[in-house]
Design an enzyme around this catalytic site. Structure first.
Site, PDB file in Angstrom:
ATOM      1  NE  ARG A   1      -6.864  -5.597  10.018  1.00  0.00           N
ATOM      2  CZ  ARG A   1      -6.744  -4.637   9.710  1.00  0.00           C
ATOM      3  NH1 ARG A   1      -6.999  -3.426   9.248  1.00  0.00           N
ATOM      4  NH2 ARG A   1      -5.696  -5.231   8.615  1.00  0.00           N
TER       5      ARG A   1
ATOM      6  CG  HIS B   1     -13.504  -3.024   8.279  1.00  0.00           C
ATOM      7  ND1 HIS B   1     -13.576  -2.064   8.805  1.00  0.00           N
ATOM      8  CD2 HIS B   1     -12.255  -3.364   7.240  1.00  0.00           C
ATOM      9  CE1 HIS B   1     -12.789  -1.429   7.987  1.00  0.00           C
ATOM     10  NE2 HIS B   1     -11.866  -2.075   7.862  1.00  0.00           N
TER      11      HIS B   1
ATOM     12  NE  ARG C   1     -13.954   2.966   6.589  1.00  0.00           N
ATOM     13  CZ  ARG C   1     -13.191   2.216   6.651  1.00  0.00           C
ATOM     14  NH1 ARG C   1     -12.293   2.753   5.595  1.00  0.00           N
ATOM     15  NH2 ARG C   1     -11.771   2.191   7.904  1.00  0.00           N
TER      16      ARG C   1
ATOM     17  CD  GLU D   1     -10.856   4.414   9.352  1.00  0.00           C
ATOM     18  OE1 GLU D   1     -10.490   3.673  10.314  1.00  0.00           O
ATOM     19  OE2 GLU D   1      -9.329   4.768   8.436  1.00  0.00           O
TER      20      GLU D   1
ATOM     21  CD  GLN E   1      -2.793  -1.396   2.707  1.00  0.00           C
ATOM     22  OE1 GLN E   1      -1.931  -1.783   3.150  1.00  0.00           O
ATOM     23  NE2 GLN E   1      -3.888  -1.253   2.031  1.00  0.00           N
TER      24      GLN E   1
ATOM     25  CG  ASP F   1      -8.874   3.303   4.356  1.00  0.00           C
ATOM     26  OD1 ASP F   1      -9.544   3.382   4.872  1.00  0.00           O
ATOM     27  OD2 ASP F   1      -7.543   3.451   3.724  1.00  0.00           O
TER      28      ASP F   1
HETATM   29  C1  GLC Z   1      -8.362   1.686   7.447  1.00  0.00           C
HETATM   30  C2  GLC Z   1      -8.949  -0.096   7.608  1.00  0.00           C
HETATM   31  C3  GLC Z   1      -8.036  -0.710   7.392  1.00  0.00           C
HETATM   32  C4  GLC Z   1      -7.383  -0.734   6.554  1.00  0.00           C
HETATM   33  C5  GLC Z   1      -6.427   0.685   6.225  1.00  0.00           C
HETATM   34  C6  GLC Z   1      -5.424   1.281   5.377  1.00  0.00           C
HETATM   35  O1  GLC Z   1      -8.262   2.650   8.217  1.00  0.00           O
HETATM   36  O2  GLC Z   1     -10.326   0.323   7.952  1.00  0.00           O
HETATM   37  O3  GLC Z   1      -8.893  -1.638   7.563  1.00  0.00           O
HETATM   38  O4  GLC Z   1      -6.084  -2.084   7.007  1.00  0.00           O
HETATM   39  O5  GLC Z   1      -7.309   1.708   6.794  1.00  0.00           O
HETATM   40  O6  GLC Z   1      -6.070   1.020   4.051  1.00  0.00           O
HETATM   41  C1  GLC Z   2      -4.740   2.391  12.715  1.00  0.00           C
HETATM   42  C2  GLC Z   2      -5.192   3.422  12.201  1.00  0.00           C
HETATM   43  C3  GLC Z   2      -6.885   2.608  10.849  1.00  0.00           C
HETATM   44  C4  GLC Z   2      -6.736   2.132  11.281  1.00  0.00           C
HETATM   45  C5  GLC Z   2      -6.575   0.599  11.492  1.00  0.00           C
HETATM   46  C6  GLC Z   2      -6.437  -1.073  11.330  1.00  0.00           C
HETATM   47  O1  GLC Z   2      -6.011   2.605  13.987  1.00  0.00           O
HETATM   48  O2  GLC Z   2      -5.279   4.930  12.396  1.00  0.00           O
HETATM   49  O3  GLC Z   2      -7.324   4.181  10.275  1.00  0.00           O
HETATM   50  O4  GLC Z   2      -8.304   1.339  10.734  1.00  0.00           O
HETATM   51  O5  GLC Z   2      -5.240   1.384  12.357  1.00  0.00           O
HETATM   52  O6  GLC Z   2      -6.405  -1.448  12.334  1.00  0.00           O
END
Ligand code: GLC
Ligand code: GLC
Length: 647
Positions: A521, A396, A288, A332, A258, A290
């Protein structure tokens, strides 16, 4: 007019004739009139953050103009039915404050295999009462590990095994026809390393290298790393990944595949704004945002929630107001509670997850104490009444123990020890715990960990079913309903993590999948058990008990105006096990009392009178009129009650 407003004004005056030239074929049409009206109304809101972010670029005006041109193009491509929706939403911006709002979230493949499968489940959504459906990332992503779809290889292509973009558009239409708004992710902090932009960067294209943070050696990464927090410390320590194919280091906050986008580059903003409008034009009504906190980086800082991130969100929001006004953002930001608040405003995200409430519901369930929940909700949950919380019990993702350390100390809790206790409790390492959760990303360096597990498993149902213990089964069902009961009555948009409505348990099969085994998860992302779900109508089954209990709470919420957009007042119940709040509304007030212990608890008569209910009141769950005696009100184990003043 101050200086910046004058600049905005002059810029718009300069852009307008050039736009009219470019879109000459449309000038004079109603669609064009609508565009220019909104452009004038929101230009300042676009200009100001963009100047702050990119004003120093020598070709700033060129970038600004290209964003506006792109917005015009996307607006003209916007389907007429969505433009109708734009007008409706502008006319009733408070639509999401309705007591009828109810969200659901699911993975397409795990829930019904494909988009067509999801479409076939619309009757199920209607039965539940959903008005909002979040489909977890469904875009093209790398085969194998892809962080549950959060590594996007193309925002305009649906993962072929799930369906097509046309199919998604049809689904959005069918949902809309059934009163359900489609919610999608805008994964804008990063792309996968297979996105065409990343591929071109890998191929040595300098223009695309600048879309990401790519460093020739460790000098800058080392500098940045000093002030960064590890997000996946266990699976992926550090925020940078070495790519031997280009002999360089890439910024990867999350997984190595990523790649964080470089918003310091104005082209990246323009291109992602276009992807955003593309999704809006396919029918998404809520996006959302992200991992929003991470989207801007500056050396010497934690690179989370920098002021520039807020400007970035404001700029995206202004683009939406101009070219897809029905679109809303949901933040988020799973960060410190005050930082969560900083994203919630009409000009940023109108909606936000409420991680503080979520985490503290579980905290109260473990401790049977509501002090921390009470003080936190009282002090850190106030938002602009035109915005709304999305209140959830499980998602999730993992549960991180977010709360303000100072708040904890004020109620006599040592924050560090408390988080350790909560982790021990929810991973079953604490004697007597009912929970069956798993640690997520334990950090041996700091001792931190987060928790995975479904709502039902964390609430004790898995253990109780395993032990075939009817009394414990009863208590676990009540715990699930207690938490959802709060989410459904505290205001905002309640969100159901689908599966929870029938008490879905942990699924350990991810252990056997090499692409998933290092990410716990997955334990709370089970495939929907439709055979189990079919038992939801038989009250003698566990599924039936959870489902009918939840359905009753949903009906209550949908039938009670005060549970939606009224003002929230957290109350002192004088019983540390009972969380209480009043929802105020012109149509009447409601007092909610929630007992977080497995023992009966009494709330003093005076407390109930104090909150204005007098001596007789109505229990909205049972419609019983109750006369309040001097002994006060007794709440059964884990009971949640909603009381309205009686006649
Ligand atoms: C977000 C998602 C999480 C993911 C991360 C990277 O917080 O909820 O599942 O791993 O961003 O995209
Ligand atoms: C952290 C990040 C969140 C993401 C999560 C994934 O808490 O702040 O954006 O969803 O990690 O586990």
């Amino acid at each position: 007019m101050d200086n910046i407003e004058r600049q905005a004004h002059l810029s718009l005056a300069r852009i307008t004739p050039r736009l009219e030239l470019e879109f000459a074929a449309h000038v004079g049409t109603p669609a064009w009139a609508a565009f220019t009206r909104r452009l004038r109304a929101h230009f300042d809101a676009l200009f100001q953050p963009l100047v702050r972010l990119y004003g120093g670029h020598y070709d700033f005006f060129y970038h600004l103009e290209s964003v506006v041109g792109m917005a015009a193009r996307m607006w003209l491509a916007r389907p007429a039915r969505l433009r109708v929706r734009d007008d409706e939403r502008e006319g009733a911006p408070e639509w999401f404050q309705s007591e009828r709002m109810l969200g659901g979230v699911l993975y397409v493949d795990l829930f019904a295999d494909t988009l067509d499968g999801v479409r076939a489940k619309i009757p199920y959504f209607k039965e539940l009462g959903l008005t909002y459906l979040h489909l977890m990332p469904l875009f093209l992503a790398p085969a194998g590990a892809n962080d549950g779809g959060y590594a996007v290889s193309d925002y305009r292509t649906v993962e072929p095994s799930l369906g097509t973009m046309d199919g998604l558009e049809r689904l959005a239409e069918d949902l809309r026809a059934n009163g359900i708004s489609l919610v999608l992710d805008f994964v804008f902090n990063h792309t996968s390393d297979e996105h065409p932009w990343a591929r071109r960067a890998l191929a040595g294209d300098a223009e695309y290298r600048d879309y990401y943070y790519i460093f020739p050696d460790r000098t800058l990464p080392d500098q940045y790393q000093r002030t960064l927090r590890d997000i996946f410390p266990d699976a992926r320590p550090g925020s940078f990944t070495y790519r031997p194919d280009i002999d360089a280091w890439v910024w990867t906050t999350f997984n190595s595949f990523q790649w964080d986008l470089n918003y310091g580059n104005p082209v990246v903003f323009a291109r992602m704004a276009e992807e955003m409008l593309f999704l809006a034009n396919r029918g998404a009504e809520i996006l959302r945002l992200d991992a929003v906190a991470f989207a801007w980086k500056r050396a010497g800082t934690p690179c989370e929630s920098l002021p520039e991130v807020h400007d970035l969100v404001r700029a995206f929001n202004a683009v939406a107001r101009i070219a897809a006004p029905a679109l809303l953002f949901k933040s988020e930001a799973i960060v410190h509670p005050d930082e969560v608040l900083s994203y919630i405003s009409l000009d940023q995200c109108q909606l936000s997850y409420n991680p503080l409430l979520m985490a503290l519901l579980w905290e109260s369930l473990a401790t049977r104490e509501t002090r921390l929940l009470n003080i936190s909700m009282r002090e850190r949950s106030h938002i602009d009444p035109r915005c709304a919380w999305v209140n959830y019990v499980r998602s999730h993702d993992d549960i991180g123990w977010t709360f303000d350390d100072g708040d904890a100390r004020r109620v006599g809790i040592d924050p560090v020890g408390h988080r350790q206790f909560l982790n021990a409790f929810y991973t079953g390492r604490f004697a007597g715990s009912f929970a069956r959760g798993l640690p997520f990303q334990e950090n041996p360096r700091t001792g931190d960990a987060r928790i995975s597990g479904t709502a039902a498993s964390l609430a004790g149902l898995e253990q109780a079913v395993h032990d075939a213990d009817p009394a414990e089964i009863e208590l676990s069902v009540r715990r699930v309903l207690l938490l959802y009961g709060v989410a459904l009555t505290i205001g905002g948009i309640p969100l159901i993590y689908l599966g929870d409505e029938v008490g879905a348990l942990n699924d350990y099969s991810y252990h056997d999948d090499p692409a998933r085994e290092d990410d716990s998860r997955w334990v709370h992302r089970p495939r929907t058990d439709w055979t189990g779900a079919a038992r939801r109508d038989s009250p003698s089954t566990v599924e039936g008990r959870v489902y009918t209990g939840l359905a009753r709470l949903i009906a209550l919420r949908k039938g009670t105006l005060a549970l939606a957009d009224g003002a929230l007042e957290i109350v002192e119940t004088d019983n540390g096990h009972v969380f209480g709040y009043v929802r105020h509304h012109d149509e009447g007030r409601v007092l909610v009392l929630a007992n977080f212990s497995e023992g009966a608890q009494t709330v003093a008569a005076n407390t109930i009178r104090l909150y204005g209910l007098g001596y007789t009141f109505m229990d909205l769950m049972t419609d019983d009129i109750i006369a309040l005696g001097e002994d006060g009100l007794v709440l059964a184990p884990y009971q949640l009650t909603c009381l309205a003043p009686g006649q």
